[in-house]
Write a protein that holds these residues in place. Structure first.
Motif, short mmCIF file in Angstrom:
data_model
loop_
_atom_site.label_atom_id
_atom_site.label_comp_id
_atom_site.label_asym_id
_atom_site.label_seq_id
_atom_site.Cartn_x
_atom_site.Cartn_y
_atom_site.Cartn_z
N ARG A 1 51.18 48.78 64.62
CA ARG A 1 52.07 49.90 64.96
C ARG A 1 51.37 51.24 64.82
N THR A 2 50.18 51.25 64.25
CA THR A 2 49.44 52.48 64.01
C THR A 2 48.02 52.34 64.55
N SER A 3 47.29 53.46 64.58
CA SER A 3 45.94 53.39 65.14
C SER A 3 44.90 54.12 64.30
N ARG A 4 45.33 54.97 63.36
CA ARG A 4 44.37 55.83 62.67
C ARG A 4 44.49 55.76 61.15
N ILE A 5 45.68 55.78 60.61
CA ILE A 5 45.91 55.97 59.19
C ILE A 5 45.37 54.80 58.37
N GLU A 6 44.82 55.09 57.19
CA GLU A 6 44.36 54.05 56.28
C GLU A 6 45.57 53.39 55.61
N LEU A 7 45.50 52.07 55.43
CA LEU A 7 46.60 51.29 54.89
C LEU A 7 46.16 50.66 53.58
N GLY A 8 46.87 50.98 52.48
CA GLY A 8 46.43 50.52 51.18
C GLY A 8 47.48 49.73 50.43
N THR A 9 47.03 48.94 49.45
CA THR A 9 47.92 48.23 48.54
C THR A 9 47.67 48.78 47.13
N ALA A 10 48.75 49.10 46.41
CA ALA A 10 48.60 49.70 45.08
C ALA A 10 49.66 49.16 44.13
N VAL A 11 49.34 48.06 43.52
CA VAL A 11 48.17 47.21 43.68
C VAL A 11 48.63 45.77 43.77
N ILE A 12 47.72 44.90 44.25
CA ILE A 12 47.98 43.46 44.28
C ILE A 12 47.54 42.86 42.95
N PRO A 13 48.47 42.30 42.15
CA PRO A 13 48.06 41.65 40.89
C PRO A 13 47.41 40.30 41.18
N LEU A 14 46.14 40.19 40.90
CA LEU A 14 45.39 39.00 41.30
C LEU A 14 45.78 37.76 40.50
N GLY A 15 46.53 37.94 39.41
CA GLY A 15 46.98 36.77 38.66
C GLY A 15 47.87 35.85 39.46
N LEU A 16 48.48 36.35 40.53
CA LEU A 16 49.34 35.52 41.37
C LEU A 16 48.65 35.13 42.68
N GLU A 17 47.36 35.36 42.77
CA GLU A 17 46.65 35.13 44.02
C GLU A 17 45.45 34.21 43.82
N ASN A 18 45.11 33.48 44.88
CA ASN A 18 43.85 32.76 44.95
C ASN A 18 42.86 33.66 45.69
N PRO A 19 41.76 34.07 45.06
CA PRO A 19 40.86 35.04 45.69
C PRO A 19 40.32 34.61 47.06
N LYS B 1 55.75 30.68 35.17
CA LYS B 1 54.39 30.14 35.24
C LYS B 1 54.35 28.69 35.73
N THR B 2 55.38 27.90 35.39
CA THR B 2 55.36 26.50 35.84
C THR B 2 55.68 26.38 37.33
N ALA B 3 56.36 27.37 37.89
CA ALA B 3 56.58 27.37 39.34
C ALA B 3 55.33 27.86 40.07
N LEU B 4 54.59 28.79 39.46
CA LEU B 4 53.39 29.34 40.09
C LEU B 4 52.21 28.40 39.96
N TYR B 5 51.95 27.93 38.75
CA TYR B 5 50.82 27.04 38.49
C TYR B 5 51.31 25.84 37.68
N PRO B 6 51.96 24.86 38.32
CA PRO B 6 52.58 23.75 37.58
C PRO B 6 51.62 23.00 36.67
N GLU B 7 50.40 22.73 37.14
CA GLU B 7 49.46 21.93 36.36
C GLU B 7 48.46 22.78 35.57
N THR B 8 48.27 24.04 35.95
CA THR B 8 47.15 24.81 35.38
C THR B 8 47.57 26.11 34.72
N HIS B 9 48.87 26.32 34.47
CA HIS B 9 49.32 27.62 33.99
C HIS B 9 48.71 28.01 32.65
N ALA B 10 48.32 27.03 31.84
CA ALA B 10 47.71 27.34 30.55
C ALA B 10 46.20 27.53 30.65
#
Length: 343
Positions: A70-88, A122-131
């Motif tokens: 929808r845009t063509s010029r403006i920079e688009l940022g995230t502030a911030v993505i918590p990486l604890g809920l993400e797979n890099p 945590k058990t919904a996010l990482y059922p086997e590895t949350h610890a």
């Protein structure tokens, strides 16, 4: 750095993207309209917050994919993505895809640490590895490696009609150089040593300092970041405060804004919690007064760009007024020039 007589280089704002849980589409579309308006007004950047299990943008990368087309010029940022809920690795694929769609305008801001209220889900996010999950800065390093094109697979080649790559695809050159990180003094030093960009916000930690003045602490963090950056000439620092210009606001809006700031003022007086979190007072008033207060702010004096945060609980007409005055009144008072047209 913006002192009196020196123009502010880049002006942006940050929005939470609130929505109604029973009818979430209008809120998401409102955020997209704000991003489109930001480009029309000449802002250099617009940033979206990331909120999980709340009524704010839970998937900023998906939202910015829509904003990118929808845009063509403006920079688009995230502030911030918590990486604890993400797979890099998976996040790198998504970020690179949006960066390609935007033509190289994505600015991913990330953080680490145990996710907020982790024990509740945590058990919904990482059922086997949350610890076992590693919530350290290693997650940022993995993300950077993936964005830079370091190999993630032992195989490259063709099997039948399928062709496989050793690195994350798509690869977007330069995206890793637009990653941002924020935090306290140790995080600032770490970000500098990694050569990534540094985000500040309206919250600092008092760890490692004897000061109890927000602006002084923010300035100390920025100084530490620059002092440890591997290439200081390329170091980018963005300052984030809640700044509410009232130039075109109605009397009712002004009362609303001042009540909002007053209701949050007590938390700015003393550090909060075990890490000593210290909040900045919200700045409310006419743009000429706000410019004077910012020029006196030690953190602002050291930043090269700003992304002022919109309050969480206002309505769309309020945001339109605030954003309009940021671009039309406060920005020019700080010597900023709107960015119009293609980069």
């Amino acid at each position: 750095m913006p002192r009196r007589g020196e123009p502010l280089q880049k002006l942006g704002f940050l929005t939470i993207g609130r929505f109604d849980g029973d009818d979430p589409r209008p809120g998401h579309l409102e955020t997209l309209r704000m991003i489109e308006l930001a480009e029309q007004l000449g802002f250099d950047s617009v940033w979206v917050r990331n909120r999980h299990l709340q009524y704010g943008i839970s998937s900023p990368v998906a939202l910015l994919a829509a904003a990118a087309v929808r845009t063509s010029r403006i920079e688009l940022g995230t502030a911030v993505i918590p990486l604890g809920l993400e797979n890099p690795l998976r996040l790198a694929e998504d970020l690179a895809t949006v960066d390609i769609l935007s033509g190289g305008r994505l600015n991913p801001g990330v953080s680490v640490g145990v996710p907020m209220r982790y024990d509740d889900f945590k058990t919904a996010l990482y059922p086997e590895t949350h610890a076992l999950e590693n919530f350290s800065k290693d997650r940022v390093v993995r993300l950077l490696d993936n964005l830079r094109g370091e190999p993630v697979s032992d195989f490259e080649g063709t099997v039948g009609i399928e062709t496989f790559s050793r690195r994350v695809q798509p690869h977007s050159p330069g995206l890793a150089d637009r990653v941002w990180y924020g935090g306290g003094s140790s995080s600032a030093i770490w970000a500098g040593r990694q050569g990534i960009n540094y985000l500040t916000s309206s919250v600092v930690t008092t760890e490692g300092t004897e000061s109890r003045d927000f602006a002084t602490i923010q300035a100390e963090h920025i100084d530490a970041y620059r002092a440890h950056h591997v290439n200081p000439d390329r170091a980018r620092v963005s300052q984030g405060l809640v700044v509410i210009p009232t130039d075109s606001a109605t009397a009712d809006q002004i009362r609303k804004y001042r009540a909002y700031a007053d209701g949050r003022f007590e938390r700015t007086l003393t550090p909060q919690g075990p890490r000593g979190l210290l909040f900045s007072p919200d700045l409310v008033g006419p743009s000429d007064e706000l410019a004077e207060r910012l020029y006196e702010h030690a953190g602002f004096q050291r930043a090269t760009e700003v992304a002022f945060a919109l309050p969480f609980s206002f309505d769309e007409p309020d945001y339109l007024q605030i954003v309009g005055d940021l671009a039309g009144q406060l920005g020019p008072a700080l010597g900023w020039t709107p960015a119009i047209g293609t980069p």
